[in-house]
Design an enzyme around this catalytic site. Structure first.
Site, mmCIF file in Angstrom:
data_model
loop_
_atom_site.group_PDB
_atom_site.id
_atom_site.type_symbol
_atom_site.label_atom_id
_atom_site.label_comp_id
_atom_site.label_asym_id
_atom_site.label_seq_id
_atom_site.Cartn_x
_atom_site.Cartn_y
_atom_site.Cartn_z
ATOM 1 N N ALA A 1 -0.763 -2.772 6.650
ATOM 2 C CA ALA A 1 0.340 -3.592 7.146
ATOM 3 C C ALA A 1 1.595 -2.765 7.364
ATOM 4 C CB ALA A 1 0.615 -4.733 6.172
ATOM 5 N N GLU B 1 6.509 4.636 0.317
ATOM 6 C CA GLU B 1 5.123 4.755 -0.158
ATOM 7 C C GLU B 1 5.100 5.472 -1.497
ATOM 8 O OE1 GLU B 1 1.350 4.904 -1.121
ATOM 9 O OE2 GLU B 1 2.090 3.683 0.552
ATOM 10 N N ALA B 2 4.457 4.839 -2.487
ATOM 11 C CA ALA B 2 4.382 5.441 -3.816
ATOM 12 C C ALA B 2 3.476 6.658 -3.841
ATOM 13 C CB ALA B 2 3.896 4.405 -4.832
ATOM 14 N N HIS C 1 -11.222 -6.823 -1.299
ATOM 15 C CA HIS C 1 -10.690 -7.762 -0.315
ATOM 16 C C HIS C 1 -9.851 -8.847 -0.982
ATOM 17 C CE1 HIS C 1 -14.562 -6.740 2.148
ATOM 18 N NE2 HIS C 1 -13.634 -5.812 2.281
#
Length: 534
Positions: free
Chosen positions: A18, A38-39, A473
């Site tokens: 995403a 972003e980690a 999921h």
């Protein structure tokens, strides 16, 4: 100690499927300043590019988060998620599935206007570059390059022929129709290389001066003032930085990290927050509830004679030869997705629409060893995975500490409903029927997992819990819906906090009949339309 404040229009948390799409879309206007946080690190590992190397990435804590989860009371497992640019699209099995009209129209019928199939199909078509070319149901020329897993082991042709003998239609594009069908899977692979969301959407626009990507930067909390999200507080290299967002903060960290971040920021079930030592900013009981997840249930078979990939990939010599072939030609088993063949089936003839899916591969897994990547048996074998596509059992996620570095408690609650147990048992028996049908039946000596002794309904459900896998999921933990009890509305805005959205799998209140990579990318594309329109 807080070192500095940096200002942007949009702060997007998470550079997964995403986040990469959002960065691509929101930064298209040169006047809009976009930060993507972003980690994890950059997706530079060579294993990211090699499709069959996914298991190394999944088991490496440098490239995957390892979340402890409770599959059933007293039964623990680990849920991995991507910990690098591209997120889980950089470490997943690369099978491409979109869900179908029943899934997306069902989401709209739950009170979420603008999410039906007639809206989403054109988005999927716009994203895709399908090797079969454009049609009313697929796209060509889009940024997401796809391929079909054809040209694999002869066992795959035998299992497809067996499916045809059972009345399933052979399909070159499993996403094109909604009947019972079997064929080679479509994959996010092109020319033998993985195509992640970062490859498709982020890397092509990395040189935009108005787009900043901060890697190795973990968001610790959302900053809210006067009922409005104004930015995030993050840590990087022992330093603290506040990132201000003049337009919106967008959480795109996934169905585990997004609800966790809401909760540690004081947005969630009040009792849960207080027990974790978090001040309650907004009592939102549904944050972390509504968790749904696929459970993939294996069957493995010993083959008569040779065949499959075990002899090639189950030894160091074979792996070396496969690696050499891949390096020279970008072909062979290393160039393929996790499974070669897929099928969408009805668990019983009385069901009017496929409600289970199968994945089939010409290899068989050795018993798992802690801390080791997927290993194959040395004797020839093959396997199938059976999944209930639309489970209605719900689990939960809850923080136990105010520290965002402490993993949340995840309770999967698989097969808690009669519907899920019934569909599982019936679909598993249909998978066994497939392998007992010619011509593939003539290649099989015996079922080794779970074994022929597992026959009864309860035994099959128990085997699914003991031997099955998390489907990777998870959805629903920030579910969208029409009433105040739902975490986000149909425009993905968090109720009760202005300028804050969630754009990832957590907003889906139900699972689609497929996989999540494609739906999340399409969801993010649709979300960008909503954000830019507001």
């Amino acid at each position: 100690m807080r070192d500095r404040v940096e200002e942007f229009d949009y702060v997007v948390v998470g550079a997964g499927a995403a986040g990469c799409v959002l960065a691509h879309r929101l930064s298209a206007d040169p006047a809009t300043r976009v930060l993507l946080v972003e980690a994890g690190g950059w997706d530079r590992s060579p294993f990211v590019r090699i499709p069959k190397a996914f298991s190394r990435l999944m088991d490496d804590r440098r490239t995957a988060w390892h979340y402890p989860a409770e599959a059933a009371p007293g039964r623990r497992e680990v849920w991995q998620r991507g910990r690098l640019v591209g997120g889980s699209s950089s470490v997943n099995g690369m099978v491409y599935g979109r869900g179908d009209r029943l899934d997306w129209d069902g989401l709209e019928r739950l009170g979420n206007p603008g999410w039906g199939w007639d809206t989403m199909l054109p988005i999927f078509r716009r994203l895709e570059d399908h090797p079969l070319g454009a049609s009313p149901t697929r796209g060509a020329g889009g940024p997401l390059r796809l391929s079909s897993a054809t040209g694999t082991d002869a066992l795959c042709e035998d299992v497809i022929a067996a499916g045809q003998a059972l009345g399933w239609r052979r399909s070159d594009d499993l996403n094109a129709t909604e009947d019972e069908r079997i064929g080679y899977v479509t994959a996010t692979i092109r020319d033998g290389r993985r195509v992640s969301a970062a490859d498709a959407f982020l890397h092509p626009v990395r040189d935009r001066p108005n787009l900043t990507v901060a890697v190795g930067t973990a968001v610790r909390r959302i900053l809210v003032r006067g009922g409005r999200a104004v930015g995030v507080r993050a840590g990087s290299g022992g330093r603290t930085v506040d990132y201000a967002a003049s337009a919106e903060v967008v959480l795109a960290a996934g169905a585990i990290a997004s609800p966790q971040l809401l909760q540690v920021s004081g947005i969630g079930p009040a009792d849960t927050l207080r027990r974790a030592g978090v001040d309650v900013l907004l009592d939102r009981p549904r944050v972390g509830l509504g968790l749904r997840e696929h459970r993939s249930v294996p069957a493995q078979f010993r083959l008569i004679g040779d065949g499959g990939y075990n002899h090639m990939l189950g030894s160091l010599l074979g792996q070396g030869l496969a690696t050499l072939r891949y390096a020279l030609t970008r072909r062979g088993p290393l160039s393929l997705p996790v499974h070669d063949v897929g099928a969408h089936i009805r668990s019983t003839p009385q069901v009017d629409h496929p409600d289970a899916q199968l994945l089939i591969a010409p290899f068989s897994a050795a018993p798992p060893r802690p801390g080791r990547a997927l290993e194959l048996e040395t004797e020839a074998g093959m396997m199938g995975l059976c999944t209930v596509t639309r489970p209605d059992s719900e689990g939960s996620l809850a923080i136990s500490s105010a520290d965002p570095g402490t993993p949340p408690r995840i309770v999967a609650n698989y097969f808690a409903t009669e519907h899920d147990r019934r569909v599982l048992v019936d679909a598993f028996r249909r998978m066994r029927e497939l392998f007992a049908t010619a011509p593939i039946a003539g290649r099989i000596a015996a079922e080794t997992v779970p074994g022929p002794a597992v026959r009864g309904d309860r035994e099959i459900v128990e085997a699914a819990l003991a031997l099955g896998y998390c489907g990777y999921h998870a959805v629903g933990t920030c579910g969208m819906g029409p009433s105040d009890e739902h975490v986000v509305d149909a425009r993905l805005r968090v109720r009760g906090v202005d300028a804050l959205r969630v754009v990832d799998a957590s907003v889906l209140p139900v699972l689609v009949s497929g996989y999540l990579n494609a739906p999340v990318m399409a969801l993010a594309w649709r979300a960008a339309d909503l954000i830019l329109a507001d």
